[in-house]
Design an enzyme around this catalytic site. Structure first.
Site, PDB file in Angstrom:
ATOM      1  N   LYS A  35      -8.223  41.320  64.616  1.00  0.00           N
ATOM      2  CA  LYS A  35      -8.761  42.163  65.683  1.00  0.00           C
ATOM      3  C   LYS A  35      -7.651  42.748  66.565  1.00  0.00           C
ATOM      4  O   LYS A  35      -7.729  43.899  66.983  1.00  0.00           O
ATOM      5  CB  LYS A  35      -9.762  41.394  66.539  1.00  0.00           C
ATOM      6  CG  LYS A  35      -9.181  40.303  67.410  1.00  0.00           C
ATOM      7  CD  LYS A  35     -10.250  39.668  68.269  1.00  0.00           C
ATOM      8  CE  LYS A  35      -9.682  38.573  69.130  1.00  0.00           C
ATOM      9  NZ  LYS A  35      -8.671  39.029  70.097  1.00  0.00           N
ATOM     10  N   THR A  36      -6.620  41.948  66.870  1.00  0.00           N
ATOM     11  CA  THR A  36      -5.525  42.463  67.700  1.00  0.00           C
ATOM     12  C   THR A  36      -4.814  43.607  66.984  1.00  0.00           C
ATOM     13  O   THR A  36      -4.426  44.612  67.597  1.00  0.00           O
ATOM     14  CB  THR A  36      -4.523  41.343  68.034  1.00  0.00           C
ATOM     15  OG1 THR A  36      -5.215  40.271  68.672  1.00  0.00           O
ATOM     16  CG2 THR A  36      -3.421  41.853  68.949  1.00  0.00           C
ATOM     17  N   ASP A 222     -11.195  43.835  74.719  1.00  0.00           N
ATOM     18  CA  ASP A 222     -11.031  42.725  73.780  1.00  0.00           C
ATOM     19  C   ASP A 222     -11.951  41.568  74.173  1.00  0.00           C
ATOM     20  O   ASP A 222     -12.321  41.423  75.346  1.00  0.00           O
ATOM     21  CB  ASP A 222      -9.562  42.274  73.802  1.00  0.00           C
ATOM     22  CG  ASP A 222      -9.232  41.311  72.675  1.00  0.00           C
ATOM     23  OD1 ASP A 222     -10.029  41.194  71.721  1.00  0.00           O
ATOM     24  OD2 ASP A 222      -8.173  40.669  72.753  1.00  0.00           O
ATOM     25  N   GLU A 223     -12.327  40.737  73.194  1.00  0.00           N
ATOM     26  CA  GLU A 223     -13.145  39.530  73.428  1.00  0.00           C
ATOM     27  C   GLU A 223     -14.392  39.855  74.260  1.00  0.00           C
ATOM     28  O   GLU A 223     -14.716  39.177  75.226  1.00  0.00           O
ATOM     29  CB  GLU A 223     -12.308  38.452  74.140  1.00  0.00           C
ATOM     30  CG  GLU A 223     -11.058  38.013  73.393  1.00  0.00           C
ATOM     31  CD  GLU A 223     -11.349  37.121  72.189  1.00  0.00           C
ATOM     32  OE1 GLU A 223     -12.533  36.999  71.809  1.00  0.00           O
ATOM     33  OE2 GLU A 223     -10.402  36.558  71.626  1.00  0.00           O
ATOM     34  N   GLN A 253     -18.276  33.597  68.057  1.00  0.00           N
ATOM     35  CA  GLN A 253     -17.285  32.809  68.790  1.00  0.00           C
ATOM     36  C   GLN A 253     -17.540  32.843  70.297  1.00  0.00           C
ATOM     37  O   GLN A 253     -16.626  32.617  71.091  1.00  0.00           O
ATOM     38  CB  GLN A 253     -15.873  33.309  68.481  1.00  0.00           C
ATOM     39  CG  GLN A 253     -15.461  33.107  67.030  1.00  0.00           C
ATOM     40  CD  GLN A 253     -14.002  33.426  66.791  1.00  0.00           C
ATOM     41  OE1 GLN A 253     -13.100  32.677  67.163  1.00  0.00           O
ATOM     42  NE2 GLN A 253     -13.753  34.559  66.152  1.00  0.00           N
ATOM     43  N   ARG A 606     -10.361  27.296  62.579  1.00  0.00           N
ATOM     44  CA  ARG A 606      -8.980  27.107  63.044  1.00  0.00           C
ATOM     45  C   ARG A 606      -8.084  26.671  61.888  1.00  0.00           C
ATOM     46  O   ARG A 606      -6.858  26.775  61.966  1.00  0.00           O
ATOM     47  CB  ARG A 606      -8.902  26.026  64.139  1.00  0.00           C
ATOM     48  CG  ARG A 606      -9.639  26.295  65.444  1.00  0.00           C
ATOM     49  CD  ARG A 606      -9.395  27.661  66.000  1.00  0.00           C
ATOM     50  NE  ARG A 606     -10.444  28.576  65.555  1.00  0.00           N
ATOM     51  CZ  ARG A 606     -10.397  29.886  65.673  1.00  0.00           C
ATOM     52  NH1 ARG A 606      -9.337  30.454  66.211  1.00  0.00           N
ATOM     53  NH2 ARG A 606     -11.383  30.653  65.257  1.00  0.00           N
TER      54      ARG A 606
END
Length: 731
Positions: A35-36, A222-223, A253, A606
């Protein structure tokens, strides 16, 4: 700028997001899907292809680290300095706007920002001025409530005080008024106020609103699933029909509802923007196929989500190891042995993370890591014996054992608050210094000589009576520690707080009782006579052990909430059992259970290469013996993805070779499998390299999970798993 240089290395979905026509776009970015990378390349596309000015772009994220990384990557791609661009956190962007329009916002240009500690100190001072006892109402509770009001956009004028009847709620509103007055008079702004005041500024001043709506032609967030009400309102005020908007997030998430995050913001975005376009990033660059399929299977049980399925081109990898431990000791031993095996094979400690639902679970893993000289750090938190509530309880225990312990005295004399102010404590210190007394002796002297004001005398007398009444009367260590905690008022004080860590603190205190019980169980009869002193020594030594430095190779321990945004080659998810994960307080409420499942999804994703999941069939937790079943989250993973590990090391002696081969072995015991020694039976005399000689007094289970109880002549009774114990049968 060359288009190919922007699009090189992007997959098809990422390219679609980066090159999407200007408009309203929601990018659902699954864990590890880049995503970044999409955000950075989209900004480069806007500047390099759409000819957007860098200063017409607003890119908002949640952490300074994320903002700094985004800015650095854009600068690297474009070869230009973006130091004055509008790439930053919600708080930094709002701070910049308020400084620019400080007069309209009712502030001086150099207004100061209050951090959390500053807020607490200010509220405590206001409480003292209003004679509000912090034993009844904590400063932290007030600060949290003020933040909740502000996040909901509520000023004092918006609160219907006529509908408030409870005295504590009235006190909170009263302190809110005093707090607001003090901040206005001194041009002070706390973190939530930065956002609220900016929203009010833009909302109430059409010229300023039009200015920023015109300036920010391209807004990227973002987020987005983590936005709260006030952050969402800020974005809404800036976005018009002509604004190019891109929000990136993952509803799967969304795990911060306790901080005010609203998952509805990302789920229902099309209600705000009917022409919203949605692109899903589902190709994962982090984890193996088995891990991703497990995560997909778990999260699919949630309803009302924006469906997506993670996949990878990197292969299936290893199956997920699931270990049903006999108890919490066995679980910790399993983790430690697997860490040792990883290191023996040339791996690094920093490859590994141990993830747990509750902070209180860290204690047993810390003990085992320390005992095996394995470097570790607690990520985003304190070690168990360094936590304030644990240090408070230990200090009470120390003072009850030794009245001359001045350090313990100073920590607990007004904790919880009992009306013993700083001036009284200074007088006691002066008496102690003048007469070469301990602080306790000085306190007794002050009471006897009536040298303190009547109100202070009453407060210190009650404190002395509390400590005197809590003397050890022959109870077991855990029973006595329970009495110390109850009498001190620590538990009740925490229960009254609205702190988001309230439950963690209560669980930590309960886990301290469990620690005391487990500690006493391993003492000899002679040692039990000095159980309190030995336990205090252990607590001091554990607290005194240093964690690994920031730049060394270490295992990381953290809660599942803290793990979001991180990744590790090997992950241990521990305590994955009903009542613990999902947490017992969430299991019966659909919305909370779904957030717990999202937390499981975060934990699973993770892991890059290897995931271990463990649970205990018997657990002593928070002072209670539990017999939990495996978490529903394990049951939701297809069996074909799992490898159930049996016959693992206990917390006694471990044979690493056996541990590696145990799942393929069918052993009655490790000794007889390696030689033609007699079969172990009741009454057998055996020798153990650590515990010496002993007699078998009980047998339990069969195959890999068979274990025996042995009464050792010097070490007392121990349970051993035969597949791993280095036992020699003597007769």
């Amino acid at each position: 700028m060359d288009v190919s240089s922007i699009l090189d290395g992007l997959n098809e979905a990422q390219r679609d997001a980066v090159t999407a026509p200007l408009g309203k776009l929601r990018v659902l970015a699954g864990a590890g899907s880049g995503k970044t990378r999409v955000l950075v390349h989209r900004i480069a596309w806007l500047i390099g292809v759409e000819n957007a000015s860098p200063y017409s772009i607003l890119a908002v994220t949640f952490t300074n680290k994320a903002a700094g990384e985004m800015r650095a990557r854009i600068e690297s791609m474009l070869g230009t300095n973006l130091a004055t661009s509008w790439v930053g956190t919600f708080h930094s962007i709002c701070h910049r706007i308020l400084r620019t329009h400080h007069e309209r916002a009712g502030l001086i240009r150099d207004f100061q920002i209050l951090d959390r500690d500053d807020q607490l100190r200010l509220v405590k001072r206001l409480m003292r001025q209003e004679n509000i006892d912090e034993k009844i109402l904590s400063a932290r509770q007030i600060v949290n409530t003020i933040s909740q009001y502000k996040e909901a956009g509520k000023r004092l004028a918006d609160i219907d005080t006529s509908a408030i009847y409870h005295p504590i709620e009235k006190w909170i509103v009263h302190i809110y008024a005093q707090y607001e007055h003090h901040c206005r008079e001194n041009s002070l702004v706390d973190f939530t106020e930065l956002l609220l005041r900016t929203v009010e500024l833009i909302r109430d001043h059409e010229m300023i609103r039009t200015h920023y709506q015109t300036r920010f032609q391209h807004i990227l967030v973002d987020e987005f699933q983590d936005t709260n009400r006030i952050q969402y309102a800020f974005i809404q005020l800036l976005v018009t029909d002509s604004t190019d908007l891109l929000v990136v997030g993952d509803d799967d998430q969304s795990i911060y509802a306790f901080r005010g995050a609203k998952i509805e913001h990302i789920l229902d975005l099309e209600k705000r923007f009917p022409r919203l376009n949605t692109i899903k990033l589902e190709q994962n660059y982090r984890s193996t196929g088995h891990i991703l399929r497990a995560a997909n299977a778990v999260i699919a049980k949630n309803s009302g989500r924006l469906d997506k399925t993670l996949w990878t081109e990197s292969g299936d990898g290893e199956k997920i190891d699931v270990y049903p431990a006999f108890n919490e000791y066995d679980e910790a031993a399993y983790v430690i042995e697997r860490i040792k095996m990883h290191i023996e094979r040339g791996g690094l400690h920093q490859d590994i993370a141990i993830l747990y639902r509750s902070n209180a679970q860290s204690r047993l893993f810390e003990e085992n890591l320390l005992g095996n000289d394995i470097p570790y750090r607690i990520y985003g938190g304190l070690r168990f014996f360094d936590r304030a509530e644990i240090k408070d309880a230990i200090a009470y225990l120390r003072l009850c054992l030794n009245h001359a312990d001045d350090v313990a005295f100073e920590r607990v004399v007004n904790n919880p608050p009992r009306g013993i102010g700083q001036r009284t404590i200074e007088q006691i210190r002066e008496i102690a210094s003048r007469n070469q007394f301990s602080l306790w002796q000085a306190l007794a002297h002050a009471v006897q000589q009536q040298s303190l004001p009547p109100r202070a005398t009453q407060a210190v007398s009650q404190f002395m009576q509390l400590i005197t009444d809590t003397q050890h009367g022959g109870d077991s260590l855990p029973t006595y520690l329970q009495r110390v905690i109850d009498n001190s008022g620590l538990r009740d004080h925490i229960k009254q707080q609205k702190d988001e860590r309230r439950l963690d603190k209560l669980e930590n205190l309960a886990e301290l009782i469990t620690a005391a019980e487990q500690f006493e169980n391993h003492l000899s009869t002679e040692e039990k006579a000095d159980a309190i002193g030995l336990f205090l020594a252990k607590a001091a030594l554990d607290a005194g052990e240093t964690q690994a430095s920031n730049y060394s190779d270490y295992v990381q321990l953290m809660t599942l909430h803290s793990a979001k945004g991180l990744e590790f080659p090997t992950v241990f998810m521990v305590g994955v059992e009903e009542g613990l994960f999902p947490h017992q307080e969430s299991a019966m409420i659909t919305e909370q259970l779904e957030e717990e499942r999202r937390l499981a999804y975060v934990g699973i994703t993770r892991a890059e290469q290897k995931l271990h999941i463990s649970y205990a069939e018997k657990r002593r937790l928070y002072g209670t013996t539990l017999y939990p079943r495996a978490s529903r989250f394990i049951e939701e993973i297809p069996a074909a993805l799992l490898h159930f590990v049996r016959g693992t090391p206990t917390h006694y002696t471990v044979n690493a070779t056996n541990a590696a081969n145990a799942t393929n072995a069918n052993l009655t015991n490790s000794a007889s499998s390696q030689s033609n020694q007699p079969t172990i039976q009741l009454g057998s005399l055996i020798a153990h390299p650590t515990f010496g000689e002993g007699t078998v007094t009980a047998l339990e289970g069969d195959g890999e999970r068979q274990r025996v109880q042995v009464n050792f002549s010097e070490q007392g009774s121990k349970w051993l798993v035969l597949a791993f114990a280095k036992i020699q049968v003597l007769s």
